[in-house]
Design an enzyme around this catalytic site. Structure first.
Site, PDB file in Angstrom:
ATOM      1  N   LYS A  13      52.786  58.216   2.530  1.00 41.20           N
ATOM      2  CA  LYS A  13      51.984  59.003   3.487  1.00 41.20           C
ATOM      3  C   LYS A  13      51.945  58.346   4.861  1.00 41.20           C
ATOM      4  CE  LYS A  13      48.408  59.034   1.052  1.00 41.20           C
ATOM      5  NZ  LYS A  13      47.271  58.362   0.954  1.00 41.20           N
ATOM      6  N   ARG A 127      55.222  46.254  -1.634  1.00 45.54           N
ATOM      7  CA  ARG A 127      54.413  46.204  -0.416  1.00 45.54           C
ATOM      8  C   ARG A 127      53.453  45.013  -0.459  1.00 45.54           C
ATOM      9  NH1 ARG A 127      50.806  51.352   1.177  1.00 45.54           N
ATOM     10  NH2 ARG A 127      49.175  50.411  -0.073  1.00 45.54           N
ATOM     11  N   ARG A 133      48.013  42.809   1.235  1.00 42.58           N
ATOM     12  CA  ARG A 133      46.721  43.507   1.286  1.00 42.58           C
ATOM     13  C   ARG A 133      45.928  43.195   0.014  1.00 42.58           C
ATOM     14  NH1 ARG A 133      47.059  49.827   2.609  1.00 42.58           N
ATOM     15  NH2 ARG A 133      45.783  50.015   0.740  1.00 42.58           N
TER      16      ARG A 133
HETATM   17  P1  ADP Z   1      46.405  53.880  -0.087  1.00 41.67           P
HETATM   18  O1  ADP Z   1      46.947  55.170   0.456  1.00 41.67           O
HETATM   19  O2  ADP Z   1      47.462  52.881  -0.311  1.00 41.67           O
HETATM   20  O3  ADP Z   1      45.459  54.039  -1.227  1.00 41.67           O
HETATM   21  P2  ADP Z   1      44.451  53.715   2.050  1.00 41.67           P
HETATM   22  O4  ADP Z   1      44.627  52.818   3.211  1.00 41.67           O
HETATM   23  O5  ADP Z   1      44.509  55.173   2.286  1.00 41.67           O
HETATM   24  O6  ADP Z   1      45.549  53.209   1.058  1.00 41.67           O
HETATM   25  O7  ADP Z   1      43.071  53.408   1.309  1.00 41.67           O
HETATM   26  C1  ADP Z   1      42.726  52.125   0.865  1.00 41.67           C
HETATM   27  C2  ADP Z   1      41.368  52.144   0.164  1.00 41.67           C
HETATM   28  O8  ADP Z   1      40.347  52.562   1.098  1.00 41.67           O
HETATM   29  C3  ADP Z   1      41.239  53.125  -0.997  1.00 41.67           C
HETATM   30  O9  ADP Z   1      41.703  52.584  -2.220  1.00 41.67           O
HETATM   31  C4  ADP Z   1      39.711  53.374  -1.019  1.00 41.67           C
HETATM   32  O10 ADP Z   1      39.039  52.311  -1.621  1.00 41.67           O
HETATM   33  C5  ADP Z   1      39.354  53.375   0.453  1.00 41.67           C
HETATM   34  N1  ADP Z   1      39.410  54.741   1.026  1.00 41.67           N
HETATM   35  C6  ADP Z   1      40.327  55.214   1.912  1.00 41.67           C
HETATM   36  N2  ADP Z   1      40.089  56.503   2.218  1.00 41.67           N
HETATM   37  C7  ADP Z   1      38.994  56.872   1.501  1.00 41.67           C
HETATM   38  C8  ADP Z   1      38.270  58.060   1.362  1.00 41.67           C
HETATM   39  N3  ADP Z   1      38.620  59.192   1.999  1.00 41.67           N
HETATM   40  N4  ADP Z   1      37.187  58.070   0.536  1.00 41.67           N
HETATM   41  C9  ADP Z   1      36.817  56.972  -0.111  1.00 41.67           C
HETATM   42  N5  ADP Z   1      37.467  55.799  -0.051  1.00 41.67           N
HETATM   43  C10 ADP Z   1      38.550  55.736   0.746  1.00 41.67           C
END
Ligand code: ADP
Length: 192
Positions: A13, A127, A133
């Site tokens: 994404k 990754r 991370r």
């Molecule tokens: P990935 O797509 O690799 O899961 P993101 O950067 O989108 O990584 O999200 C990392 C973490 O941030 C998620 O695992 C969650 O804990 C939190 N997070 C991100 N977006 C949301 C959301 N819309 N609602 C709740 N938690 C979120």
């Protein structure tokens, strides 16, 4: 244009969003990035958030919506927004729909990037070696995939019922995925 991007962790994404914002000239609203920015501050809120995120759990719905709503009010979002990693639950999707409805800017499309779990685990472990991370370790990856399956994948049905879902095969090459996205966007723009 208001665009939601759905896809499990590791689906690509982030990469596709960066290309899509160049094409559409709308800001990229990644809730993962926004939440990590909050966590970099030294505060009780950041420690509380880290207790969810570092364990692979979702942050609370209303908190995430509040952060997104703040961004949406900025001038930068006048032309629209690309939501990456949001909504992630049905409650968040409803909160977003309510907000957009109130502001007379309904969602145009929900892009759904599909990839099999075995490929996702492989990509995420790779990754982890590159970015380091905190939530990219084997246990947390499994948890995040489970969270996607149980809490986020119902959104596919939610947006399909609204007639807004467009699915893309995310196992293809990066360029092919982007071509598919471009043709969906062009079709929508012609219709508008
Ligand atoms: P990935 O797509 O690799 O899961 P993101 O950067 O989108 O990584 O999200 C990392 C973490 O941030 C998620 O695992 C969650 O804990 C939190 N997070 C991100 N977006 C949301 C959301 N819309 N609602 C709740 N938690 C979120």
């Amino acid at each position: 244009m208001m665009v939601v991007f759905i896809g499990p962790p590791g689906a690509g994404k982030g990469t596709q969003c960066r290309r899509l914002v160049d094409l559409l000239r709308i800001p990229h609203l990644s809730t993962g990035e926004m939440l990590r920015a909050v966590m970099r501050e030294e505060s009780a809120l950041s420690r509380w958030l880290a207790s969810y995120i570092d364990a692979g759990k979702l942050a609370p719905d209303h908190l995430v919506m509040r952060i997104v709503a703040q961004k949406l009010q900025s001038d930068e979002c006048k032309p629209g927004a690309l939501f990456d990693g949001f909504p992630r639950t049905i409650v968040q999707a409803q909160l977003l729909d309510d907000y957009l409805m109130e502001h007379h800017r309904p969602l145009d499309v929900a892009l759904n990037l599909q990839v099999d779990e075995e490929i996702l685990v492989e990509r995420l472990l790779k990754r982890a070696q590159i970015d380091g991370r905190a939530d990219d370790n084997y246990e947390t990856i499994r948890e995040r995939l489970k969270v996607f399956r149980t809490q986020t994948s119902p959104l596919i049905d939610y947006y399909s019922k609204q007639g807004k879902l467009e699915s893309i095969d995310g196992a293809q090459s990066e360029d092919q995925v982007f071509e598919d996205i471009q043709s969906i966007v062009m079709r929508l723009q012609q219709r508008a």
